[in-house]
Design an enzyme around this catalytic site. Structure first.
Site, PDB file in Angstrom:
ATOM      1  N   TYR A  50       0.561   9.210  -1.145  1.00 50.50           N
ATOM      2  CA  TYR A  50       1.313  10.355  -0.940  1.00 50.50           C
ATOM      3  C   TYR A  50       0.388  11.285  -1.251  1.00 50.50           C
ATOM      4  CZ  TYR A  50       5.292   7.522  -0.449  1.00 50.50           C
ATOM      5  OH  TYR A  50       6.027   6.578   0.159  1.00 50.50           O
ATOM      6  N   ARG A  51       0.432  12.421  -0.454  1.00 50.51           N
ATOM      7  CA  ARG A  51      -0.689  13.626  -0.553  1.00 50.51           C
ATOM      8  C   ARG A  51      -0.200  15.044  -0.316  1.00 50.51           C
ATOM      9  NH1 ARG A  51      -1.500   9.868   3.701  1.00 50.51           N
ATOM     10  NH2 ARG A  51      -1.406  10.897   5.790  1.00 50.51           N
ATOM     11  N   HIS A  75       0.759  -1.281   0.121  1.00 49.45           N
ATOM     12  CA  HIS A  75      -0.131  -0.026  -0.003  1.00 49.45           C
ATOM     13  C   HIS A  75       0.849   1.261  -0.106  1.00 49.45           C
ATOM     14  CE1 HIS A  75      -1.578   3.368   2.802  1.00 49.45           C
ATOM     15  NE2 HIS A  75      -2.496   3.195   1.740  1.00 49.45           N
ATOM     16  N   GLU A  92     -16.316   3.413  -5.045  1.00 53.86           N
ATOM     17  CA  GLU A  92     -15.489   2.077  -5.597  1.00 53.86           C
ATOM     18  C   GLU A  92     -13.989   2.278  -5.570  1.00 53.86           C
ATOM     19  OE1 GLU A  92     -16.630  -0.714  -6.180  1.00 53.86           O
ATOM     20  OE2 GLU A  92     -18.739  -0.520  -5.932  1.00 53.86           O
ATOM     21  N   SER A  93     -13.749   3.787  -5.586  1.00 52.14           N
ATOM     22  CA  SER A  93     -12.346   4.111  -5.688  1.00 52.14           C
ATOM     23  C   SER A  93     -11.623   3.958  -4.252  1.00 52.14           C
ATOM     24  CB  SER A  93     -12.083   5.440  -6.180  1.00 52.14           C
ATOM     25  OG  SER A  93     -12.324   5.713  -7.505  1.00 52.14           O
ATOM     26  N   ARG A 121     -15.762   8.862  -3.929  1.00 53.19           N
ATOM     27  CA  ARG A 121     -16.224   7.697  -4.967  1.00 53.19           C
ATOM     28  C   ARG A 121     -16.110   6.317  -4.348  1.00 53.19           C
ATOM     29  NH1 ARG A 121     -13.843   4.393  -9.076  1.00 53.19           N
ATOM     30  NH2 ARG A 121     -15.663   4.054 -10.757  1.00 53.19           N
TER      31      ARG A 121
END
Lengths: 350, 350
Positions: B163-164, B160, B312-313, B310
């Site tokens: 990065y943000r 996993h 599903e994301s 969203r």
């Protein structure tokens, strides 16, 4: 965690209300009662022992009947006590012929909670807390029997029930509970039987119960982020304290003892149904949704996980096998699609 | 819900901080940039477009490399925009030869949050919010790239990363992120390679980074109710704003672009390993634990689910298949038991 970047890490969720109970201790034999001595039938809180005895009786009966339906596996029993009173008993059947996993848990808890929690939980709590010093915690007792059963065959629905009695040492009390069903295909006859059984049980006590508690289940068992229910409902109620406790006790007793009447015949009818690989996959996808509901929304589960309950008992509700597929959409008009429609728009079954 | 009876239904959990964003709209072609026009390289917030461009480049590169390792399946692309700016692109590979499920999500969000959330999220936020009227909400921008990859082979670990970059319109900003690995058996060589790669990346920027961010990952990826980590760690950081943003940008860029260097060789080494049914079952059980972490503790997931991201994301992070067994305990001294010990007592791998 696609959206972690939008979350201020330190504030995204709050710790749950601390109820400050002690950890559990496994025991090989369960005491005759898990209720504290002074709470017995001759003590100050006669409903505590009465409700526990009723739950234990029902646990025995239900697990015996389910083991008979399975025909192969038996229930494994795990008991525990807590230093300050209370404890529990899990009975779990795993890898059966009919049931992949079926558990029935008895739990008796002595704890304490902040007044605000009590005030928010029941209107009468406001009065009860009035005489208390600010910050003073409210000691409480809770006893319940809860269960989830996951059959193997995709034409056999999953079933959940939970009946509980809650009482503070100040004498504020209420009952809660319900039984709900989670198939992955619509079978009108099954649903008419299940809901019909509970309508009759409700009607025996109050004709307002079924419509009210059916609608409550439709509101409660919702996977909010998907805007769909996890299954096809049943009954759900909480904070029930508007009449003589013995009357609500009688209703809870009949509802609990009607679980196998409502559910058993559906399993008998379908346990040998043939099914395709596609139907099994759809069942697994719906079980993934069951996990989403239980871990994200089920307040009892989350509360238990964060406050030191017996983890294996709390999580026995999770299906043994599941599937999470990216962006799965059933074909319009298919039986899977029909089922989803019923999860998006609650229907009447009786 | 074994302990539902102990929960005052109405107070057990709180709604998360509302960030008040609008719902997404699927689009067939993604715009060249999801950042608002004024936020471009010549505008007031040059880091916004710069970070987005870097994430999009990395998304392309990483998905191309992972598709090559898989050798059979390709990534499905889903794009969306939001009316007030922002949007995203999911790239998901499902049912591959090597990967059961692998997703890489780009997300750009414009929202607003209460001052208290900002103040809690970063110390500098306190100053920034000082001049604001009580109750005034703080508009913010967030952009990130996140991913989870679940291989089929139980000897191939799950990986996993996330990065943000986060910035308020008042100019408070910070970076966050990390890459972590979740095998279900210990392979010392694999772990030395994965952690060693990230130690080198960290050391290129600040020798304090690896020890600090490795320890942070060990604290963050914990399944608290089981008192064990979900895997064998990596690096994790948040609120990073203690130096020139371009320096942290350079570090984030190198960390993101090292994902395949750190992970790819491990998959290549094990993707054709033979395995037993028992090993596959153990993998499935550990994947159940992965689900427990993501749905109960991962703040980004919970926040996204409750605030209209969203779905599903967000949930592409869940493994395609899982197993929840009642009271599973590996035999003492077994390789499964060894693995659990490493989840209970964090180890050093380089």
């Amino acid at each position: 965690s696609a959206l972690a970047m939008a979350t201020p890490e330190k504030t995204a969720d709050k710790n749950p209300t601390s109820i400050g109970w002690d950890t559990h201790k496994p025991v090989s034999v369960i005491p005759d009662s898990l209720v504290r001595e002074g709470d017995g039938p001759d003590g100050n809180y006669p409903m505590r022992a009465k409700f526990e005895a009723m739950c234990r009786e029902a646990q025995k009966k239900i697990t015996a009947q389910i083991a008979e339906i399975d025909g192969e596996a038996t229930f494994q029993e795990d008991c525990w006590t807590r230093a300050n009173g209370g404890g529990g008993m899990s009975r779990v059947l795993a890898n059966g012929k009919v049931f992949e996993k079926a558990g029935v848990n008895l739990s008796v808890v002595y704890g304490s909670m902040p007044q605000e929690a009590l005030q928010a939980a029941t209107e009468r709590g406001v009065d009860r807390a009035k005489g208390m010093a600010p910050g003073e915690r409210v000691p409480f007792f809770a006893c319940g029997l809860s269960s989830v059963m996951h059959p193997r065959n995709p034409h056999c629905p999953t079933m959940h029930f939970n009946y509980r009695y809650f009482e503070t040492d100040g004498g504020v009390w209420w009952f809660g509970g319900g039984t709900d069903i989670t198939p992955c295909y619509i079978d009108e006859e099954d649903m008419a039987h299940f809901h019909g059984t509970y309508k009759r049980v409700c009607d025996n006590h109050d004709e307002k119960f079924y419509p009210e508690f059916k609608a409550w289940a439709d509101r409660y068992f919702v996977i909010s982020h998907r805007n769909e229910t996890r299954g096809l409902g049943g009954i759900f109620f909480d904070d029930l304290n508007d009449r003589d406790p013995d009357k609500i006790f009688a209703f809870s007793t009949e509802a609990l003892n009607s679980v196998v009447d409502a559910y058993g015949p559906i399993i008998e009818r379908h346990k040998n149904d043939e099914y395709t690989e596609q139907e099994k996959i759809w069942q697994q996808i719906r079980r993934g949704r069951y996990v989403e509901f239980n871990l994200v929304y089920d307040r009892g589960t989350i509360f238990g996980l964060k406050t030191g309950g017996r983890i294996e008992s709390i999580l026995m509700s999770l299906p043994q096998t599941t599937r999470f597929e990216y962006d799965h959409k059933p074909e319009e008009g298919s039986r899977e699609w029909d089922f989803l429609q019923a999860c998006k728009h609650a229907r009447e079954w009786v």
